[in-house]
Design a protein around this motif. Structure first.
Motif, PDB file in Angstrom:
ATOM      1  N   ILE A  88       2.068   2.066  -3.507  1.00 42.88           N
ATOM      2  CA  ILE A  88       1.012   2.631  -4.342  1.00 42.88           C
ATOM      3  C   ILE A  88       0.801   4.103  -4.003  1.00 42.88           C
ATOM      4  O   ILE A  88       0.721   4.966  -4.885  1.00 42.88           O
ATOM      5  CB  ILE A  88      -0.305   1.849  -4.164  1.00 42.88           C
ATOM      6  CG1 ILE A  88      -0.182   0.449  -4.786  1.00 42.88           C
ATOM      7  CG2 ILE A  88      -1.486   2.609  -4.790  1.00 42.88           C
ATOM      8  CD1 ILE A  88      -1.392  -0.439  -4.567  1.00 42.88           C
ATOM      9  N   LEU A 125      -8.895   3.563  -1.034  1.00 40.72           N
ATOM     10  CA  LEU A 125      -8.202   2.274  -1.135  1.00 40.72           C
ATOM     11  C   LEU A 125      -7.988   1.637   0.236  1.00 40.72           C
ATOM     12  O   LEU A 125      -7.996   2.308   1.261  1.00 40.72           O
ATOM     13  CB  LEU A 125      -6.873   2.407  -1.883  1.00 40.72           C
ATOM     14  CG  LEU A 125      -5.800   3.380  -1.414  1.00 40.72           C
ATOM     15  CD1 LEU A 125      -4.997   2.802  -0.257  1.00 40.72           C
ATOM     16  CD2 LEU A 125      -4.863   3.701  -2.556  1.00 40.72           C
ATOM     17  N   THR A 147       2.967  -2.273  -8.312  1.00 44.48           N
ATOM     18  CA  THR A 147       2.352  -1.217  -7.514  1.00 44.48           C
ATOM     19  C   THR A 147       2.639   0.179  -8.044  1.00 44.48           C
ATOM     20  O   THR A 147       1.816   1.089  -7.901  1.00 44.48           O
ATOM     21  CB  THR A 147       2.809  -1.319  -6.050  1.00 44.48           C
ATOM     22  OG1 THR A 147       4.246  -1.353  -6.009  1.00 44.48           O
ATOM     23  CG2 THR A 147       2.264  -2.573  -5.398  1.00 44.48           C
ATOM     24  N   TRP A 165       0.822  -1.213   0.000  1.00 48.40           N
ATOM     25  CA  TRP A 165       0.000   0.000   0.000  1.00 48.40           C
ATOM     26  C   TRP A 165       0.853   1.259   0.000  1.00 48.40           C
ATOM     27  O   TRP A 165       0.529   2.233  -0.683  1.00 48.40           O
ATOM     28  CB  TRP A 165      -0.945  -0.009   1.205  1.00 48.40           C
ATOM     29  CG  TRP A 165      -1.912  -1.139   1.164  1.00 48.40           C
ATOM     30  CD1 TRP A 165      -1.968  -2.223   1.998  1.00 48.40           C
ATOM     31  CD2 TRP A 165      -2.963  -1.326   0.214  1.00 48.40           C
ATOM     32  NE1 TRP A 165      -2.984  -3.064   1.621  1.00 48.40           N
ATOM     33  CE2 TRP A 165      -3.608  -2.538   0.536  1.00 48.40           C
ATOM     34  CE3 TRP A 165      -3.424  -0.595  -0.880  1.00 48.40           C
ATOM     35  CZ2 TRP A 165      -4.689  -3.028  -0.198  1.00 48.40           C
ATOM     36  CZ3 TRP A 165      -4.502  -1.071  -1.620  1.00 48.40           C
ATOM     37  CH2 TRP A 165      -5.117  -2.276  -1.275  1.00 48.40           C
ATOM     38  N   LEU A 204     -10.169   1.894  -5.571  1.00 50.34           N
ATOM     39  CA  LEU A 204      -9.340   0.744  -5.881  1.00 50.34           C
ATOM     40  C   LEU A 204      -9.922  -0.431  -5.109  1.00 50.34           C
ATOM     41  O   LEU A 204      -9.781  -0.522  -3.893  1.00 50.34           O
ATOM     42  CB  LEU A 204      -7.885   0.970  -5.472  1.00 50.34           C
ATOM     43  CG  LEU A 204      -6.948  -0.234  -5.716  1.00 50.34           C
ATOM     44  CD1 LEU A 204      -6.875  -0.575  -7.201  1.00 50.34           C
ATOM     45  CD2 LEU A 204      -5.554   0.035  -5.173  1.00 50.34           C
ATOM     46  N   ASP A 205     -10.632  -1.300  -5.841  1.00 55.23           N
ATOM     47  CA  ASP A 205     -11.357  -2.416  -5.250  1.00 55.23           C
ATOM     48  C   ASP A 205     -12.569  -1.886  -4.465  1.00 55.23           C
ATOM     49  O   ASP A 205     -12.718  -0.677  -4.238  1.00 55.23           O
ATOM     50  CB  ASP A 205     -10.439  -3.241  -4.343  1.00 55.23           C
ATOM     51  CG  ASP A 205     -10.925  -4.674  -4.163  1.00 55.23           C
ATOM     52  OD1 ASP A 205     -12.016  -5.020  -4.680  1.00 55.23           O
ATOM     53  OD2 ASP A 205     -10.220  -5.462  -3.521  1.00 55.23           O
ATOM     54  N   ARG A 223      -1.729   4.977 -12.197  1.00 53.32           N
ATOM     55  CA  ARG A 223      -3.041   4.818 -12.856  1.00 53.32           C
ATOM     56  C   ARG A 223      -4.151   5.471 -12.038  1.00 53.32           C
ATOM     57  O   ARG A 223      -5.058   6.099 -12.601  1.00 53.32           O
ATOM     58  CB  ARG A 223      -3.331   3.325 -13.051  1.00 53.32           C
ATOM     59  CG  ARG A 223      -4.604   3.054 -13.850  1.00 53.32           C
ATOM     60  CD  ARG A 223      -4.420   3.509 -15.295  1.00 53.32           C
ATOM     61  NE  ARG A 223      -5.615   3.286 -16.077  1.00 53.32           N
ATOM     62  CZ  ARG A 223      -6.661   4.104 -16.111  1.00 53.32           C
ATOM     63  NH1 ARG A 223      -6.634   5.219 -15.394  1.00 53.32           N
ATOM     64  NH2 ARG A 223      -7.710   3.832 -16.845  1.00 53.32           N
ATOM     65  N   LEU A 224      -4.092   5.333 -10.737  1.00 54.41           N
ATOM     66  CA  LEU A 224      -5.094   5.957  -9.876  1.00 54.41           C
ATOM     67  C   LEU A 224      -5.031   7.478  -9.985  1.00 54.41           C
ATOM     68  O   LEU A 224      -6.068   8.152 -10.037  1.00 54.41           O
ATOM     69  CB  LEU A 224      -4.873   5.530  -8.421  1.00 54.41           C
ATOM     70  CG  LEU A 224      -5.272   4.099  -8.069  1.00 54.41           C
ATOM     71  CD1 LEU A 224      -4.692   3.699  -6.717  1.00 54.41           C
ATOM     72  CD2 LEU A 224      -6.791   3.949  -8.066  1.00 54.41           C
ATOM     73  N   ILE A 240     -11.257   0.726 -10.136  1.00 55.54           N
ATOM     74  CA  ILE A 240     -10.113   0.019 -10.682  1.00 55.54           C
ATOM     75  C   ILE A 240      -9.926  -1.268  -9.887  1.00 55.54           C
ATOM     76  O   ILE A 240      -9.880  -1.249  -8.649  1.00 55.54           O
ATOM     77  CB  ILE A 240      -8.837   0.879 -10.627  1.00 55.54           C
ATOM     78  CG1 ILE A 240      -8.982   2.070 -11.592  1.00 55.54           C
ATOM     79  CG2 ILE A 240      -7.596   0.060 -10.977  1.00 55.54           C
ATOM     80  CD1 ILE A 240      -7.791   3.003 -11.616  1.00 55.54           C
ATOM     81  N   ILE A 265      -9.608   9.482  -3.663  1.00 53.71           N
ATOM     82  CA  ILE A 265      -9.208   8.133  -4.051  1.00 53.71           C
ATOM     83  C   ILE A 265      -9.391   7.253  -2.824  1.00 53.71           C
ATOM     84  O   ILE A 265      -8.913   7.577  -1.737  1.00 53.71           O
ATOM     85  CB  ILE A 265      -7.748   8.095  -4.526  1.00 53.71           C
ATOM     86  CG1 ILE A 265      -7.579   8.966  -5.778  1.00 53.71           C
ATOM     87  CG2 ILE A 265      -7.311   6.664  -4.810  1.00 53.71           C
ATOM     88  CD1 ILE A 265      -6.126   9.134  -6.216  1.00 53.71           C
ATOM     89  N   ILE A 309       0.076   0.945 -10.542  1.00 54.12           N
ATOM     90  CA  ILE A 309      -1.251   1.116  -9.926  1.00 54.12           C
ATOM     91  C   ILE A 309      -1.374   2.539  -9.383  1.00 54.12           C
ATOM     92  O   ILE A 309      -2.389   3.215  -9.574  1.00 54.12           O
ATOM     93  CB  ILE A 309      -1.465   0.101  -8.797  1.00 54.12           C
ATOM     94  CG1 ILE A 309      -1.364  -1.332  -9.321  1.00 54.12           C
ATOM     95  CG2 ILE A 309      -2.835   0.328  -8.133  1.00 54.12           C
ATOM     96  CD1 ILE A 309      -2.408  -1.707 -10.330  1.00 54.12           C
TER      97      ILE A 309
END
Length: 358
Positions: free
Chosen positions: A100, A145, A318, A97, A166-167, A324-325, A182, A143, A321
């Motif tokens: 990311i 996550l 990661t 985490w 994210l999820d 991308r976020l 995502i 965001i 990711i």
């Protein structure tokens, strides 16, 4: 000499004439060229924050093209700062985490956007209250996550700001989400991982992972089930631990589950590298139970666990990711009315022997 002086004079008159024409370009002219209102152009030149960066750039480019240069240099240097909330629970629970988050913050900083940490508890209680930073206009997007409590996710879902998840939790239909989603692709990845175990000639294969925790966990379990079915292999419930597991009691509950088994399967498909790590610790202390070894697989590619270098796993990059976020929330902020997007990011499966203590 007279001719040269005359030429210089004429050239100067032409330059002055061109500057005069340029100075006559108005905001209305720019607006007409772009097909927008004069008020919109006026907002750009007065640095209003409610104009998207894409439109702002179009206006400034058109103004320069038409010769309207008044204040443009200053405006280009005054890109307004924006704040994005990182809504997260337990951000330091693993390097997965933090990697990311770090990459996300790097990418956003390139666009003069601050990543604001907003703490969320891992579970809902009667004392829960939405942080004011999410409702008072301080942030322009969020965001979400590593947050898997249904009630909290539902409350965040109602926030009137652009959001990227994210999820999410499997208890919510993804069509309910008021934001972009995502997901790490899990179904096909774990199907292929399970098939690689079957290709070793193994048939008694269990699965360990809380499938009620996250949508991706449920997807991974689905890949395992499909592969077992297509190879006509029975799924023995006694070898599967899929019920809810307390966030802080994984080791204890998995140890209790393994202790309860009179016999062990030939392999375990684990929903994550973390669970594979717990199995490694367990079998290192109970090698007498696996005289010929046992096959264990994972998912994530978390290098913080030694077991990852020994087992087949799905390697999640990661750094990509995080980037991308960041890109997705910037897009969502500039295009709030665009249809919501659901994006799957595929991991790279790394195949290894996967036999522990054989």
């Amino acid at each position: 000499m007279m001719d040269s002086a005359k030429q210089l004079l004429m050239r100067g008159l032409r330059v002055n004439k061109r500057e005069e024409i340029m100075n006559k370009v108005t905001m209305q002219d720019i607006a007409d060229e772009l097909g927008v209102s004069r008020v919109t152009v006026w907002k750009v030149f007065n640095n209003y924050s409610n104009v998207s960066s894409a439109l702002r750039e179009r206006v400034l480019n058109k103004a320069k093209e038409m010769g309207y240069t008044k204040g443009i240099v200053e405006l280009e240097q005054m890109v307004p700062e924006k704040n994005i909330s990182l809504i997260v629970s337990r951000p330091n629970s693993s390097s997965f985490w933090t990697n990311i988050i770090h990459r996300m913050a790097q990418e956003l900083s390139l666009h003069n956007i601050n990543l604001v940490y907003t703490y969320m508890p891992s579970g809902y209680s009667s004392k829960f209250k939405m942080p004011a930073v999410l409702t008072n206009g301080t942030v322009q997007g969020a965001i979400v996550l590593n947050l898997y409590d249904e009630k909290i996710v539902r409350e965040i879902n109602q926030l009137n700001i652009p959001k990227v998840f994210l999820d999410t939790v499997p208890q919510m239909d993804i069509r309910e989400l008021k934001g972009d989603l995502i997901l790490l692709e899990g179904h096909n990845a774990v199907y292929d991982i399970t098939r690689s175990v079957i290709d070793k000639g193994l048939e008694k294969i269990g699965f360990i992972g809380d499938i009620h925790y996250a949508q991706t966990n449920q997807d991974r379990y689905g890949g395992y089930l499909q592969c077992m079915e297509e190879y006509s292999l029975p799924v023995a419930e006694k070898f599967c631990l899929t019920h809810k597991i307390g966030i802080f009691s994984y080791s204890k509950e998995i140890t209790r589950f393994l202790d309860s088994l009179e016999e062990l399967p030939e392999a375990f498909i684990c929903v994550s590298d973390y669970i594979a790590h717990i199995l490694q610790l367990y079998f290192s202390e109970h090698q007498e139970r696996i005289p010929e070894g046992i096959v264990v697989t994972g998912y994530d590619g978390r290098n913080e666990y030694d077991v990852v270098r020994m087992i087949t796993t799905a390697d999640v990059r990661t750094e990509f990711i995080g980037k991308r976020l960041a890109m997705q929330i910037m897009y969502r902020m500039e295009h709030e009315d665009a249809p919501y997007e659901k994006t799957f990011i595929e991991p790279l499966i790394v195949y290894r022997d996967s036999v522990l203590y054989g």
